[in-house]
Design an enzyme around this catalytic site. Structure first.
Site, PDB file in Angstrom:
ATOM      1  N   GLN A  37       0.838  -1.189   0.000  1.00  0.00           N
ATOM      2  CA  GLN A  37       0.000   0.000   0.000  1.00  0.00           C
ATOM      3  C   GLN A  37       0.877   1.244   0.000  1.00  0.00           C
ATOM      4  OE1 GLN A  37      -2.065  -0.371   3.783  1.00  0.00           O
ATOM      5  NE2 GLN A  37      -0.157  -0.938   4.760  1.00  0.00           N
TER       6      GLN A  37
ATOM      7  N   HIS B  71      -5.848   3.128  21.105  1.00  0.00           N
ATOM      8  CA  HIS B  71      -5.033   1.957  21.434  1.00  0.00           C
ATOM      9  C   HIS B  71      -5.196   1.532  22.893  1.00  0.00           C
ATOM     10  CE1 HIS B  71      -2.958   3.144  17.653  1.00  0.00           C
ATOM     11  NE2 HIS B  71      -2.909   1.841  17.527  1.00  0.00           N
TER      12      HIS B  71
ATOM     13  N   ASP C   4       2.308  -0.495  12.960  1.00  0.00           N
ATOM     14  CA  ASP C   4       2.831   0.796  13.411  1.00  0.00           C
ATOM     15  C   ASP C   4       3.471   0.719  14.790  1.00  0.00           C
ATOM     16  OD1 ASP C   4       0.562   0.737  15.189  1.00  0.00           O
ATOM     17  OD2 ASP C   4      -0.644   1.577  13.577  1.00  0.00           O
TER      18      ASP C   4
ATOM     19  N   GLU D  72       2.207  -8.904  10.779  1.00  0.00           N
ATOM     20  CA  GLU D  72       1.897  -7.750   9.932  1.00  0.00           C
ATOM     21  C   GLU D  72       2.224  -8.078   8.481  1.00  0.00           C
ATOM     22  OE1 GLU D  72       0.927  -4.620   8.011  1.00  0.00           O
ATOM     23  OE2 GLU D  72       0.558  -4.548  10.180  1.00  0.00           O
TER      24      GLU D  72
ATOM     25  N   ASP E  31       0.319 -12.771   5.951  1.00  0.00           N
ATOM     26  CA  ASP E  31      -1.117 -12.533   5.997  1.00  0.00           C
ATOM     27  C   ASP E  31      -1.670 -13.182   7.258  1.00  0.00           C
ATOM     28  OD1 ASP E  31      -3.811 -11.944   4.668  1.00  0.00           O
ATOM     29  OD2 ASP E  31      -3.915 -14.107   5.040  1.00  0.00           O
ATOM     30  N   ALA E  32      -2.468 -12.442   8.012  1.00  0.00           N
ATOM     31  CA  ALA E  32      -2.927 -12.918   9.320  1.00  0.00           C
ATOM     32  C   ALA E  32      -3.720 -14.216   9.209  1.00  0.00           C
ATOM     33  CB  ALA E  32      -3.757 -11.840   9.997  1.00  0.00           C
TER      34      ALA E  32
ATOM     35  N   ASP F 141      -5.804  -5.640  15.531  1.00  0.00           N
ATOM     36  CA  ASP F 141      -5.636  -4.232  15.153  1.00  0.00           C
ATOM     37  C   ASP F 141      -5.529  -4.166  13.633  1.00  0.00           C
ATOM     38  OD1 ASP F 141      -5.248  -1.531  15.263  1.00  0.00           O
ATOM     39  OD2 ASP F 141      -3.147  -1.632  15.873  1.00  0.00           O
TER      40      ASP F 141
END
Length: 502
Positions: A285, A317, A339, A359, A393-394, A412
């Protein structure tokens, strides 16, 4: 005339009428130095290149539509359906140009190169400086996207009948064989264009420069075919007109490519605010960081969407992490959260021995480690030896993860209102998450704003219950602005929800 030929005798008759001899009549447009086989190959090569360019234009518009407006499925459906419809209209309209196929094809390729090559820059400019990003039929870039889809479809559709006429002039061939050759080259070219866009043009050149380069290739291929192989079909005036028009289009595209960097920087400032520091296209992205230095709050945009609002991210958060860590929390799994901000909140709790972060975007993790603004905001969480990062990939990672390993899982993830992330809010996903939890483990899920999209929020809650969880829905109000579910402008002016549902 027949009586005159009879009086003059056999010697005056055309050679084709003399017994025992036959002559192949040259079709209009066939040149002596280009035999049928070589000429046919050149036409099919041009078909290949033009098809690749046409598909790149389509994918450029689809990508911009999903980035700027959101809901990639709807945008792709609208752009592609309008373009295919326009191709049919263009094919019908091209029948009137068959007797002037060479000059018509040259003019169409020149116009297509200009329209397709500049489409991405025009759409971005309208979005950046008018702020039109409403629904699919709203004013602004939506109507412009439909207009470009229609124009490009008309021009692409007009190519095929004219190319069919040109290839028939090159070599004698039955209609079925000509159609087969033409569409074979067209489909193979579309395959190459479709693969070149995500794997070459987008990562190495970016959307704007990639579109401009595609337009340049398009005009060169079309002009070379017409002015080279079929120049005898053109008048002197037509040859010079096509040549000058092609050079002008090349000049426009080259100038735009030179200015693309400055244009993109100005457009980003118009979209994300004047404090943009970092704009990087990762493998997944576009990542934009605004602020984060000189005491300015940091805003993180992922794929055009506000993901972290520095003025209010702590409330989000804390709300995601603290309730879930109210019980045993020795091992914690964070799905997403590249992040590092969720990891920061987890590490503030005593008793945490290991934090696994899964992630998809390795580029985001690198920025979270090394960017001074983002690494300061996450309190250098990735420097803690208890934090372990996996790029995956989760959903795929959960299928291979050991059972009963984690006390807490924090999802998240991108907003559930984004079509591309729906698999991360499915019953299968939650079932796999439940498998990796201990018998009394807890899962916290960011489920989108309750006030703005209650149906989405309660669908997530119902899916969790269907996967075997006992649920406790709650929401947290935002003092400043929520995180955008769709592409928003700078955090201070974004029309985003003002609550988070968990």
């Amino acid at each position: 005339a027949q009586e005159d030929r009879t009086r003059r005798g056999p010697a005056a008759q055309p050679r084709s009428a003399v017994p025992g001899r036959a002559v192949r009549r040259r079709r209009p447009g066939l040149r002596a130095d280009h035999p049928g086989g070589a000429g046919g190959f050149l036409v099919l090569a041009c078909v290949f290149v033009c098809a690749a360019c046409g598909l790149v234009y389509e994918l450029e518009l689809v990508a911009f539509a999903s980035y700027l407006i959101g809901d990639s499925v709807t945008q792709a459906s609208v752009v592609l359906s309008v373009m295919v419809f326009a191709m049919g209209i263009g094919s019908l309209a091209a029948k009137r140009l068959r007797w002037h196929a060479a000059v018509g094809f040259g003019a169409i390729e020149t116009a297509l190169a200009l329209v397709g090559g500049c489409s991405a820059m025009a759409v971005y400019a309208v979005f950046a400086w008018t702020g039109g990003w409403g629904g699919i039929w709203a004013d602004g870039p939506c109507c412009l996207l439909v207009g470009f889809s229609l124009a490009i479809g008309l021009l692409v559709g007009a190519e095929v009948p004219l190319l069919m006429e040109l290839i028939q002039r090159i070599r004698r061939q039955d209609a079925g064989g000509a159609v087969a050759d033409l569409f074979a080259a067209d489909y193979v070219g579309a395959l190459v264009g479709g693969l070149a866009f995500p794997f070459l043009l987008l990562p190495f050149l970016g959307q704007l420069t990639g579109a401009l380069l595609t337009g340049s290739v398009n005009v060169v291929a079309g002009s070379a075919l017409v002015l080279g192989l079929f120049r005898r079909d053109l008048t002197r005036r037509a040859r010079w007109t096509l040549l000058v028009a092609g050079l002008v289009v090349l000049g426009v595209l080259a100038s735009a490519a030179v200015l693309a960097g400055d244009f993109e920087a100005a457009a980003r400032r118009a979209v994300y605010g004047p404090d943009v520091r970092v704009a990087a296209q990762t493998d997944v992205q576009e990542v934009v960081l605004a602020g984060g230095t000189d005491g300015k709050p940091l805003d993180l945009f992922l794929g055009g969407r506000l993901r972290v609002g520095g003025r209010d991210e702590r409330r989000y958060h804390e709300a995601l992490v603290r309730p879930a860590l109210s019980g045993p929390h020795r091992r914690v799994l964070i799905l997403g959260g590249g992040d590092g901000l969720a990891a920061r909140e987890v590490l503030r709790h005593s008793g945490v021995s290991r934090v696994d972060v899964v992630e998809l975007d390795a580029g985001l993790v690198r920025l979270a480690r090394h960017d001074p603004g983002l690494s300061s905001l996450n309190a250098h969480a990735y420097d803690d030896p208890r934090v372990h990062v996996t790029t995956a990939d989760a959903l795929s990672w959960l299928r291979r993860a050991p059972a009963g390993r984690y006390d807490v899982v924090l999802a998240d993830l991108p907003d559930p209102g984004i079509t591309a992330s729906t698999k991360l809010y499915s019953q299968e996903f939650y079932g796999l998450t439940r498998r990796v939890l201990t018998p009394h483990g807890r899962l916290a899920v960011h489920a989108g704003p309750v006030s703005a999209r209650p149906r989405v929020f309660w669908t997530v809650e119902a899916t969790l219950r269907a996967a075997g969880f006992s649920t406790t829905p709650y929401r947290v109000l935002s003092h400043d602005t929520g995180f955008a579910a769709g592409p928003g402008r700078s955090a201070g002016t974004s029309r985003t929800p003002r609550d988070w549902g968990v």
